[in-house]
Design a protein around this motif. Structure first.
Motif, PDB file in Angstrom:
ATOM      1  N   ARG A   1     -32.257 -12.303  79.782  1.00  0.00           N
ATOM      2  CA  ARG A   1     -32.266 -11.992  81.287  1.00  0.00           C
ATOM      3  C   ARG A   1     -31.223 -12.947  81.744  1.00  0.00           C
ATOM      4  NH1 ARG A   1     -34.800 -16.373  83.084  1.00  0.00           N
ATOM      5  NH2 ARG A   1     -36.508 -16.932  82.323  1.00  0.00           N
ATOM      6  N   ILE A   2     -30.922 -12.761  83.126  1.00  0.00           N
ATOM      7  CA  ILE A   2     -30.003 -13.824  83.562  1.00  0.00           C
ATOM      8  C   ILE A   2     -30.725 -15.098  83.871  1.00  0.00           C
ATOM      9  CG2 ILE A   2     -28.476 -14.153  85.679  1.00  0.00           C
ATOM     10  CD1 ILE A   2     -27.343 -12.316  84.009  1.00  0.00           C
ATOM     11  N   TYR A   3     -30.176 -16.195  83.614  1.00  0.00           N
ATOM     12  CA  TYR A   3     -30.754 -17.417  83.829  1.00  0.00           C
ATOM     13  C   TYR A   3     -31.164 -17.614  85.464  1.00  0.00           C
ATOM     14  CZ  TYR A   3     -29.563 -18.387  79.119  1.00  0.00           C
ATOM     15  OH  TYR A   3     -29.605 -18.542  77.730  1.00  0.00           O
ATOM     16  N   ARG A   4     -31.996 -18.371  85.665  1.00  0.00           N
ATOM     17  CA  ARG A   4     -32.681 -18.765  87.024  1.00  0.00           C
ATOM     18  C   ARG A   4     -31.826 -20.102  87.219  1.00  0.00           C
ATOM     19  NH1 ARG A   4     -38.028 -17.160  85.097  1.00  0.00           N
ATOM     20  NH2 ARG A   4     -38.253 -15.134  85.977  1.00  0.00           N
ATOM     21  N   ALA A   5     -31.728 -20.538  88.623  1.00  0.00           N
ATOM     22  CA  ALA A   5     -31.037 -21.770  88.673  1.00  0.00           C
ATOM     23  C   ALA A   5     -31.691 -23.006  88.137  1.00  0.00           C
ATOM     24  CB  ALA A   5     -31.325 -21.933  90.605  1.00  0.00           C
ATOM     25  N   GLY A   6     -30.960 -23.923  87.433  1.00  0.00           N
ATOM     26  CA  GLY A   6     -31.512 -24.914  86.939  1.00  0.00           C
ATOM     27  C   GLY A   6     -31.897 -24.718  85.320  1.00  0.00           C
ATOM     28  N   GLU A   7     -32.133 -23.609  84.884  1.00  0.00           N
ATOM     29  CA  GLU A   7     -32.543 -23.483  83.671  1.00  0.00           C
ATOM     30  C   GLU A   7     -31.813 -24.031  82.470  1.00  0.00           C
ATOM     31  OE1 GLU A   7     -35.452 -19.779  82.740  1.00  0.00           O
ATOM     32  OE2 GLU A   7     -33.459 -18.947  83.847  1.00  0.00           O
ATOM     33  N   LEU A   8     -30.382 -24.158  82.617  1.00  0.00           N
ATOM     34  CA  LEU A   8     -29.519 -24.229  81.663  1.00  0.00           C
ATOM     35  C   LEU A   8     -28.973 -26.143  81.996  1.00  0.00           C
ATOM     36  CD1 LEU A   8     -26.930 -21.522  81.377  1.00  0.00           C
ATOM     37  CD2 LEU A   8     -28.914 -22.086  79.871  1.00  0.00           C
ATOM     38  N   THR A   9     -29.898 -26.653  82.900  1.00  0.00           N
ATOM     39  CA  THR A   9     -29.749 -28.019  82.955  1.00  0.00           C
ATOM     40  C   THR A   9     -29.784 -28.718  81.682  1.00  0.00           C
ATOM     41  OG1 THR A   9     -30.031 -27.739  85.448  1.00  0.00           O
ATOM     42  CG2 THR A   9     -30.107 -30.174  84.380  1.00  0.00           C
ATOM     43  N   ASN A  10     -29.029 -29.462  81.274  1.00  0.00           N
ATOM     44  CA  ASN A  10     -29.099 -30.250  79.980  1.00  0.00           C
ATOM     45  C   ASN A  10     -30.217 -31.341  80.010  1.00  0.00           C
ATOM     46  OD1 ASN A  10     -28.650 -31.844  77.562  1.00  0.00           O
ATOM     47  ND2 ASN A  10     -27.016 -32.998  78.249  1.00  0.00           N
ATOM     48  N   THR A  11     -31.138 -31.241  79.142  1.00  0.00           N
ATOM     49  CA  THR A  11     -32.235 -31.989  79.098  1.00  0.00           C
ATOM     50  C   THR A  11     -32.044 -32.879  77.739  1.00  0.00           C
ATOM     51  OG1 THR A  11     -33.365 -30.413  77.687  1.00  0.00           O
ATOM     52  CG2 THR A  11     -33.616 -30.263  80.222  1.00  0.00           C
ATOM     53  N   VAL A  12     -30.964 -32.941  77.127  1.00  0.00           N
ATOM     54  CA  VAL A  12     -30.902 -33.667  75.875  1.00  0.00           C
ATOM     55  C   VAL A  12     -30.048 -35.063  76.410  1.00  0.00           C
ATOM     56  CG1 VAL A  12     -29.779 -34.072  73.686  1.00  0.00           C
ATOM     57  CG2 VAL A  12     -30.602 -31.938  74.389  1.00  0.00           C
ATOM     58  N   SER A  13     -30.820 -36.128  76.264  1.00  0.00           N
ATOM     59  CA  SER A  13     -30.378 -37.610  76.565  1.00  0.00           C
ATOM     60  C   SER A  13     -29.209 -37.971  75.658  1.00  0.00           C
ATOM     61  CB  SER A  13     -31.350 -38.582  76.590  1.00  0.00           C
ATOM     62  OG  SER A  13     -31.885 -38.696  75.149  1.00  0.00           O
ATOM     63  N   ARG A  14     -28.152 -38.689  76.006  1.00  0.00           N
ATOM     64  CA  ARG A  14     -27.199 -39.204  75.265  1.00  0.00           C
ATOM     65  C   ARG A  14     -27.775 -39.980  74.096  1.00  0.00           C
ATOM     66  NH1 ARG A  14     -22.028 -37.769  74.200  1.00  0.00           N
ATOM     67  NH2 ARG A  14     -21.289 -39.453  73.030  1.00  0.00           N
ATOM     68  N   ALA A  15     -28.956 -40.480  74.103  1.00  0.00           N
ATOM     69  CA  ALA A  15     -29.488 -41.299  72.934  1.00  0.00           C
ATOM     70  C   ALA A  15     -30.211 -40.151  71.984  1.00  0.00           C
ATOM     71  CB  ALA A  15     -30.690 -42.134  73.417  1.00  0.00           C
ATOM     72  N   ASP A  16     -30.610 -39.325  72.675  1.00  0.00           N
ATOM     73  CA  ASP A  16     -31.215 -38.180  71.702  1.00  0.00           C
ATOM     74  C   ASP A  16     -30.307 -37.535  71.028  1.00  0.00           C
ATOM     75  OD1 ASP A  16     -33.842 -38.695  72.149  1.00  0.00           O
ATOM     76  OD2 ASP A  16     -34.036 -37.276  73.695  1.00  0.00           O
ATOM     77  N   PHE A  17     -28.986 -37.520  71.372  1.00  0.00           N
ATOM     78  CA  PHE A  17     -27.838 -36.886  71.048  1.00  0.00           C
ATOM     79  C   PHE A  17     -27.192 -37.530  69.923  1.00  0.00           C
ATOM     80  CE2 PHE A  17     -23.162 -36.061  70.697  1.00  0.00           C
ATOM     81  CZ  PHE A  17     -23.137 -34.976  70.310  1.00  0.00           C
ATOM     82  N   GLU A  18     -27.062 -38.893  70.134  1.00  0.00           N
ATOM     83  CA  GLU A  18     -26.359 -39.609  69.097  1.00  0.00           C
ATOM     84  C   GLU A  18     -27.511 -39.780  67.982  1.00  0.00           C
ATOM     85  OE1 GLU A  18     -25.751 -43.508  71.156  1.00  0.00           O
ATOM     86  OE2 GLU A  18     -24.216 -42.691  72.442  1.00  0.00           O
ATOM     87  N   ALA A  19     -28.653 -39.651  67.782  1.00  0.00           N
ATOM     88  CA  ALA A  19     -29.261 -39.447  66.740  1.00  0.00           C
ATOM     89  C   ALA A  19     -28.672 -38.259  65.881  1.00  0.00           C
ATOM     90  CB  ALA A  19     -30.849 -39.363  67.079  1.00  0.00           C
TER      91      ALA A  19
END
Length: 193
Positions: free
Chosen positions: A167-185
């Motif tokens: 379905r089409i995303y609602r406002a804010g559903e695609l906001t990134n929740t991955v922190s830079r520290a988590d990504f660096e792992a």
């Protein structure tokens, strides 16, 4: 249409603050259910070259955040290279990537750059310097705060936004929740699978 000049102008003005989208039109949506049975998944730090195959027509990259999705599509024969780069490759990695691109023997190559969140301008500048095979830059969707879920159609070369919930995303559903520290792992060398 080639966006290298517009992309270079944007780099001169300073990248990384806001979303940069260069393309002929906004990306269309496709439901996950519609492509799931005919797709091949691309995970972070992976790359591969694929010729159009009706049984695996789509290359799907889910959860693109701080990484960069590089897509190269040969319009003449349907060969596609897809790579999810989490950090700049070393010299050996660049050589491998450039040799795979050169192996596509493309006279008519389309390039797409997607991802990076609000970081990684060094990776973009490094990509411009180290990428030896030239093609037309037909789509750039970089930076911003939203996570991206993308499918590359190996029959047409087009990219689609994947609707994970069908379905089409609602406002804010695609906001990134991955922190830079988590990504660096998850940082690692690019490997061809």
């Amino acid at each position: 249409m080639d966006f290298w000049k517009s992309f270079g102008d944007a780099m001169d003005l300073g990248l990384g603050e806001d979303r940069l989208f260069l393309g002929t039109a906004e990306r269309k949506n496709a439901s996950l259910n519609a492509v799931q049975g005919f797709s091949r998944n691309l995970d972070i730090n992976e790359a591969f070259v694929q010729r159009h195959d009706p049984r695996k027509r789509y290359i799907v990259a889910i959860g693109i955040t701080h990484d960069l999705l590089l897509c190269a599509y040969n319009v003449d024969n349907g060969d596609a290279l897809a790579a999810r780069i989490s950090r700049l490759p070393d010299k050996k990695g660049w050589n491998t990537l450039n040799s795979k691109l050169a192996g596509m023997k493309a006279q008519n190559l389309e390039l797409r750059l997607i991802g990076m969140q609000n970081s990684g301008t060094d990776a973009i500048r490094g990509l411009q310097v180290e990428l030896k095979v030239r093609g037309r830059l037909v789509e750039t969707d970089l930076f911003g705060t939203n996570m991206r879920n993308v499918a590359l159609d190996t029959k047409t070369g087009m990219t689609y936004n994947i609707l994970l919930l069908n379905r089409i995303y609602r406002a804010g559903e695609l906001t990134n929740t991955v922190s830079r520290a988590d990504f660096e792992a998850k940082l690692g060398e690019l490997s061809f699978v």
